[in-house]
Design an enzyme around this catalytic site. Sequence first.
Site, mmCIF file in Angstrom:
data_model
loop_
_atom_site.group_PDB
_atom_site.id
_atom_site.type_symbol
_atom_site.label_atom_id
_atom_site.label_comp_id
_atom_site.label_asym_id
_atom_site.label_seq_id
_atom_site.Cartn_x
_atom_site.Cartn_y
_atom_site.Cartn_z
ATOM 1 N N HIS A 151 0.863 -1.171 0.000
ATOM 2 C CA HIS A 151 0.000 0.000 0.000
ATOM 3 C C HIS A 151 0.906 1.229 0.000
ATOM 4 O O HIS A 151 1.814 1.321 0.816
ATOM 5 C CB HIS A 151 -0.861 -0.038 1.259
ATOM 6 N N LYS A 172 -0.232 11.013 0.989
ATOM 7 C CA LYS A 172 0.683 10.407 0.008
ATOM 8 C C LYS A 172 0.305 10.788 -1.416
ATOM 9 O O LYS A 172 1.158 11.196 -2.206
ATOM 10 C CB LYS A 172 0.654 8.870 0.121
ATOM 11 N N ASP A 190 -1.588 3.830 -4.558
ATOM 12 C CA ASP A 190 -2.393 3.022 -3.645
ATOM 13 C C ASP A 190 -2.027 1.540 -3.589
ATOM 14 O O ASP A 190 -1.762 1.009 -2.538
ATOM 15 C CB ASP A 190 -3.884 3.173 -3.943
ATOM 16 N N ARG A 256 17.746 13.180 13.678
ATOM 17 C CA ARG A 256 18.015 14.600 13.519
ATOM 18 C C ARG A 256 19.291 14.863 12.744
ATOM 19 O O ARG A 256 19.521 15.955 12.247
ATOM 20 C CB ARG A 256 18.099 15.267 14.901
#
Lengths: 320, 92
Positions: A151, A172, A190, A256
């Site tokens: 997906h 998305k 999808d 980070r």
Amino acid sequence: MRSREDSNELSITVNEFIAQAPRELELEVLAGREGLDSHRFTAPRIQKLGLALAGFTHYIHPGRLQIIGQSEIWYLEQLEAERRREVIGLLSLEQIACALVTKGLEPPPEFIEAAEQAQLPLLRTPLVSSTAINLVTDCLQEMLAPRVVLHGVLLDLYGLGVLLEGSSGIGKSECALDLITRGHRLVSDDVIEVRRISADRLAGSAPDLLREHLEIRGLGIINIRDLFGVSSISGARRIDLSIRLERWEAASDVDRLGIDMRVIEILGVSVPQVLIPVSPGRNLATLVETAVRVQLLRLRGYDAAQSFVQRHAELIKDNE
Amino acid sequence: MVERTVVITNRLGLHARAAALLVRTASRFQSLLRIERLDGSAAADAKSILSVLMLAASRGTELRLTADGADESVALEAISRLIADGFGEREQ
């Protein structure tokens, strides 16, 4: 057959193979039509009947295509009729998935008869063995590749296959649309059919129905090719990078520094993954584009974050 | 506002990974968190990775931590414990 997810028990019938085989093979069925739907290939590799004809039959792998070329046919022809029948009998043809006669040769009538009796699909091609073997192996490899349905959205950015993942509603498809307007290409939205095409490569493509389409909340289903032209879509693509979009709160362990590459596994293949936290005001398309540029540099051996960290470590050392 | 002075104890100092851990910890709190070198050469916002890296604090560097906000004492405690523990690194 297409949606099968179990990678170990993949098999295809001889009929399915014939339907998908490259046209150059010009396959014709000489015997064993009854077995076309029941006999199955389980491995992409072929075998040459060769030694099995001389009595060494242990070595026959039932799920593979058996190639019958010039030497096999000459060998059979020089035997006396009775011995020939005997040799063919020893092969236990009913266990074999399928046999292919190459070079347009004419197999001995006894063989055709035995194949018919054993319901062994006996095929023929005008191509020489070496060419036929290459074509057949490629085709079977493709058809027997382990597959899974994912997906997400698969896009081609700067030549890298990028899988956009994230829970539904995170944006998305909207992000994909943004990327398409910037000149990148859509592979599938999808639903992505992923195949493992070799030990370390994955290929993703769109199911036929969904190809070229994108579903955007508020706009419905749109056709990307109609709207943005043929250069905005792409066929099957290798999957090189996964980008996971997550809500800001859920993404507390986000990197980070950019020095710890996350890796996910798809069908046993490792795929690098970048986690991008989503929040209002962040331009996702720019972030995704930049993540892909960073990955392109990494693949070429340059990692900005790593060299920054190194320079920082030297600075600390100098301060001691 | 609360403040405390701590000393960097781990061998590699406040290196990149340690700094990332510190920033991640600091980001969990609402309070404004600042880190200053006691020698006055640099000061940082504990929630900003680049400014923490710019402290370039090696082993033995003394830092003053200040916290200001609703959860200031918990935040100060968490950050100073992290530094005192050498960021959980095992020293060779």
